[in-house]
Design a protein around this motif. Structure first.
Motif, PDB file in Angstrom:
ATOM      1  N   THR A 101       0.879  -1.338  -0.075  1.00  0.00           N
ATOM      2  CA  THR A 101       0.065   0.178   0.184  1.00  0.00           C
ATOM      3  C   THR A 101       0.800   1.374   0.145  1.00  0.00           C
ATOM      4  N   TYR A 102       2.086   1.156   0.669  1.00  0.00           N
ATOM      5  CA  TYR A 102       2.753   2.428   0.784  1.00  0.00           C
ATOM      6  C   TYR A 102       3.570   2.674  -0.494  1.00  0.00           C
ATOM      7  N   ARG A 103       4.058   1.670  -0.995  1.00  0.00           N
ATOM      8  CA  ARG A 103       4.576   1.657  -2.262  1.00  0.00           C
ATOM      9  C   ARG A 103       3.683   2.122  -3.296  1.00  0.00           C
ATOM     10  N   GLU A 104       2.558   1.681  -3.414  1.00  0.00           N
ATOM     11  CA  GLU A 104       1.679   2.079  -4.490  1.00  0.00           C
ATOM     12  C   GLU A 104       1.270   3.622  -4.265  1.00  0.00           C
ATOM     13  N   ARG A 105       1.094   4.035  -3.072  1.00  0.00           N
ATOM     14  CA  ARG A 105       0.751   5.490  -2.783  1.00  0.00           C
ATOM     15  C   ARG A 105       2.010   6.243  -2.981  1.00  0.00           C
ATOM     16  N   PHE A 106       3.196   6.030  -2.618  1.00  0.00           N
ATOM     17  CA  PHE A 106       4.319   7.071  -2.757  1.00  0.00           C
ATOM     18  C   PHE A 106       5.198   6.584  -3.992  1.00  0.00           C
ATOM     19  N   GLY A 107       5.381   5.259  -4.495  1.00  0.00           N
ATOM     20  CA  GLY A 107       6.403   4.961  -5.401  1.00  0.00           C
ATOM     21  C   GLY A 107       7.604   4.771  -5.081  1.00  0.00           C
ATOM     22  N   PHE A 108       7.784   4.506  -3.695  1.00  0.00           N
ATOM     23  CA  PHE A 108       8.989   3.924  -3.099  1.00  0.00           C
ATOM     24  C   PHE A 108       8.824   2.957  -1.900  1.00  0.00           C
ATOM     25  N   PRO A 109      10.077   2.450  -1.387  1.00  0.00           N
ATOM     26  CA  PRO A 109       9.435   1.670  -0.312  1.00  0.00           C
ATOM     27  C   PRO A 109       9.500   2.507   1.070  1.00  0.00           C
ATOM     28  N   PHE A 110       8.946   1.945   2.032  1.00  0.00           N
ATOM     29  CA  PHE A 110       8.783   2.452   3.470  1.00  0.00           C
ATOM     30  C   PHE A 110       9.967   2.232   3.993  1.00  0.00           C
ATOM     31  N   VAL A 111      10.742   3.467   4.758  1.00  0.00           N
ATOM     32  CA  VAL A 111      11.898   3.204   5.187  1.00  0.00           C
ATOM     33  C   VAL A 111      12.046   3.828   6.718  1.00  0.00           C
TER      34      VAL A 111
END
Length: 175
Positions: free
Chosen positions: A118-128
């Motif tokens: 969900t995070y990657r879909e929303r922002f275009g990068f991995p959650f860090v």
């Protein structure tokens, strides 16, 4: 008989290294990004871990947005496919294990992977996030909270967290 561990480098020894050796030695302080150490080399000599860290963070801050995005994307997803495949860097493996991500139940792994997606879909990068000192529950709560941000806020949050990860890694190497 166990072999002697590699001695910890000193700041003086690191500062004396030629640029390519410096970049090789510090290349994974920022995940898969030796270009940061290579550029920070120009700020030598380093008289403290703080000075070295500040020089490296300054390189990240001065980097192009594309380079910063590449740095964020160099980070693995927490409890993601790299962890499952055993292909994380040794630093990432230790960090994720320290946060208990290797002890997640099947339901927790599924939840974390869904949050990552969900995070990657929303922002275009991995959650860090710098996981040191956090539990797997705190990490999942942080993903949920940060999903409420806009992309620019999250981009900056990831870079800030990457700076924290780098500081923990420098401390582990040099302290």
């Amino acid at each position: 008989m166990t072999p002697n561990p590699t001695p910890r480098p000193t700041l003086a020894a690191l500062s004396a290294l030629p640029r390519p050796d410096f970049a090789t030695r510090l290349g994974d302080i920022f995940e898969h990004s030796p270009w940061i150490a290579e550029r920070a080399w120009a700020a030598r000599p380093f008289t403290s871990i703080e000075a070295l860290h500040a020089a490296m963070v300054a390189v990240v801050d001065a980097a192009s947005e594309a380079e910063q995005l590449g740095l964020i994307c160099a980070h693995p997803e927490l409890a993601g496919k790299e962890a499952a495949a055993g292909t994380l860097t040794s630093a990432s493996t230790g960090e994720q294990k320290g946060a208990g991500l290797d002890q997640c139940s099947a339901d927790e792994i599924q939840r974390l992977r869904q949050l990552n997606a969900t995070y990657r879909e929303r922002f275009g990068f991995p959650f860090v996030i710098a996981v040191k000192g956090l539990s797997r529950y705190q990490i999942m709560e942080a993903v949920e909270a940060r999903l409420q941000h806009d992309r620019a806020t999250e981009f900056r949050a990831c870079l800030t967290q990457i700076g924290r990860i780098a500081r923990f890694r420098l401390d582990a190497m040099l302290a």
